[in-house]
Enzyme design. Structure first.
Site, short mmCIF file in Angstrom:
data_model
loop_
_atom_site.label_atom_id
_atom_site.label_comp_id
_atom_site.label_asym_id
_atom_site.label_seq_id
_atom_site.Cartn_x
_atom_site.Cartn_y
_atom_site.Cartn_z
N CYS A 1 0.62 -1.35 0.38
CA CYS A 1 -0.12 -0.13 0.45
C CYS A 1 0.67 1.46 -0.14
O CYS A 1 0.49 2.40 -0.12
CB CYS A 1 -1.16 -0.07 1.41
N LYS B 1 0.25 3.48 -3.43
CA LYS B 1 -0.62 4.38 -3.72
C LYS B 1 -0.15 5.62 -3.99
O LYS B 1 0.80 6.55 -3.56
CB LYS B 1 -1.63 4.58 -1.76
N GLY C 1 -15.12 8.76 0.84
CA GLY C 1 -13.81 7.97 0.38
C GLY C 1 -13.81 6.80 1.82
O GLY C 1 -12.83 6.03 2.35
N ASP D 1 -14.25 3.30 2.68
CA ASP D 1 -13.41 1.83 2.23
C ASP D 1 -14.31 0.43 1.28
O ASP D 1 -12.84 0.15 0.93
CB ASP D 1 -13.22 1.24 3.84
N ASP E 1 -9.02 -3.91 -4.38
CA ASP E 1 -7.89 -3.43 -3.87
C ASP E 1 -6.82 -4.51 -4.20
O ASP E 1 -6.51 -5.30 -4.94
CB ASP E 1 -8.03 -3.85 -2.58
N SER F 1 -6.56 -11.30 -15.78
CA SER F 1 -4.97 -10.55 -15.75
C SER F 1 -4.39 -10.01 -17.21
O SER F 1 -5.18 -10.35 -17.88
CB SER F 1 -4.36 -12.46 -15.82
N ASP G 1 -10.06 1.33 8.12
CA ASP G 1 -9.33 0.14 8.52
C ASP G 1 -7.96 1.82 8.31
O ASP G 1 -8.05 2.69 6.94
CB ASP G 1 -8.88 -0.60 7.32
#
Length: 329
Positions: A16, A19, A48, A50, A67, A140, A223
């Site tokens: 993360c 980001k 914003g 989660d 994510d 993918s 989170d």
């Protein structure tokens, strides 16, 4: 895993910490909400939160999130587990239960063998299975940097959600996982040192904390991931119209986190987080190293809950609106 292969060397960032900086992201999406938001959309892009939450028939709500990120550790199976736990966390952070996921995979097929990708996918499958969330396919692409994560669908009770804008003055703040993941992952990327405690924390699901919050009629949480404790707390306090006070001495850290900061292993994302919140924060006499740890970009971090959670330290409280949105003592 081929001998000596280090996945973190195939990416500029990691986890993360890669980001897009929060300030840049908010500027980029400003004014892009599009058509009028339907009443059934209970959570969306406005504050914003989660995950997105939409009320559906039968007194339920559907939760949707995605994510993914570049390798945060060198071990392919562990990276898959961490990425899956991190994606599932967005559902738990709003009080939902994941029901299905799909893989999101970017792979440099000319640089890394498919056997390694298979280990990544196996790790994601195993963590999702432990959450009772089947992975049903995915998407993918051929990508210069390896990337992996999940798009997750969940369900929730629309009358019992955990929201950013539900914080009230006089409420304690609990943190369910220690900080320091970002600086330890930066050290791992630079030196190859393995931090088992950090891997254990990143692969632990936030399901227990989420359920405990709902059982206690708590309605405000988020989170703690790429924007760090201070970044995510700033978003919560701003959305709720309150000031958040952090007791720096009460914040827990992983073993070795302070040493990593002392030795200079600080992700660029952590520095950007601190720069973003600094204009809105009264740090008093808090030293620069402590500020960086409080803003450290976490990967698959814990829940920050406006309420008391058994076993989780109380690290601050929400108070009435003040001169600053955040106060660190």
């Amino acid at each position: 895993m081929p001998a000596g292969l280090r996945l973190t060397q195939y990416a500029r960032g990691g986890g993360c910490a890669c980001k897009i900086p929060p300030g840049e992201l908010e500027d980029a999406v400003a004014g892009l909400s599009g058509a009028a938001v339907p009443d059934a959309l209970l959570m969306g892009a406005a504050d914003g939160d989660d995950a997105a939450v939409l009320r559906i028939e039968g007194g339920r709500a559907v939760v949707s999130t995605a994510d993914f990120f570049t390798p945060v550790v060198d071990d392919a199976y562990d990276w898959g587990r961490i990425a899956a736990a991190n994606a599932l966390s967005d559902v738990y952070a709003v009080g939902g239960e994941p029901v299905m996921a799909i893989n999101l995979l970017g792979w440099p097929r000319d640089a890394l063998p498919w056997e390694v990708a298979k280990e990544v996918l196996r790790g994601g499958r195993d963590v999702a299975a432990s959450a009772g969330c089947p992975i049903a396919g995915g998407h993918s692409i051929d990508d210069p940097e390896p990337k992996y994560g999940l798009a997750v669908t969940g369900t929730a009770d629309p009358s019992r959600l955990l929201r950013l804008d539900a914080g009230r003055p006089g409420t304690p703040l609990s943190l369910t996982k220690p900080l320091g993941i970002g600086v330890l992952n930066a050290r791992h990327k630079a030196t190859g040192e393995v931090f088992g405690q950090a891997v254990d924390v990143m692969t632990t699901l936030n399901v227990v904390a989420s359920r405990l919050a709902l059982e206690r009629d708590i309605r405000c949480a988020t989170d703690v991931t790429g924007f760090g404790l201070l970044g995510h707390l700033y978003k919560l306090a701003r959305a709720s119209g309150v000031t958040a006070v952090v007791n720096a001495a009460a914040v827990p850290y992983l073993d070795g986190a302070r040493d990593a900061v002392r030795d200079g292993f600080i992700p660029g994302g952590s520095r950007r987080n601190l720069a973003w919140v600094a204009p809105h924060t009264d740090f008093g006499r808090i030293a620069e190293a402590e500020r960086l740890l409080l803003a450290d970009a976490q990967t698959s971090g814990g829940l920050l809950v406006a309420g008391e959670i058994p076993g989780a330290p109380v690290v601050g409280e929400l108070v009435g609106r003040g001169r600053h949105t955040l106060v660190v003592r």
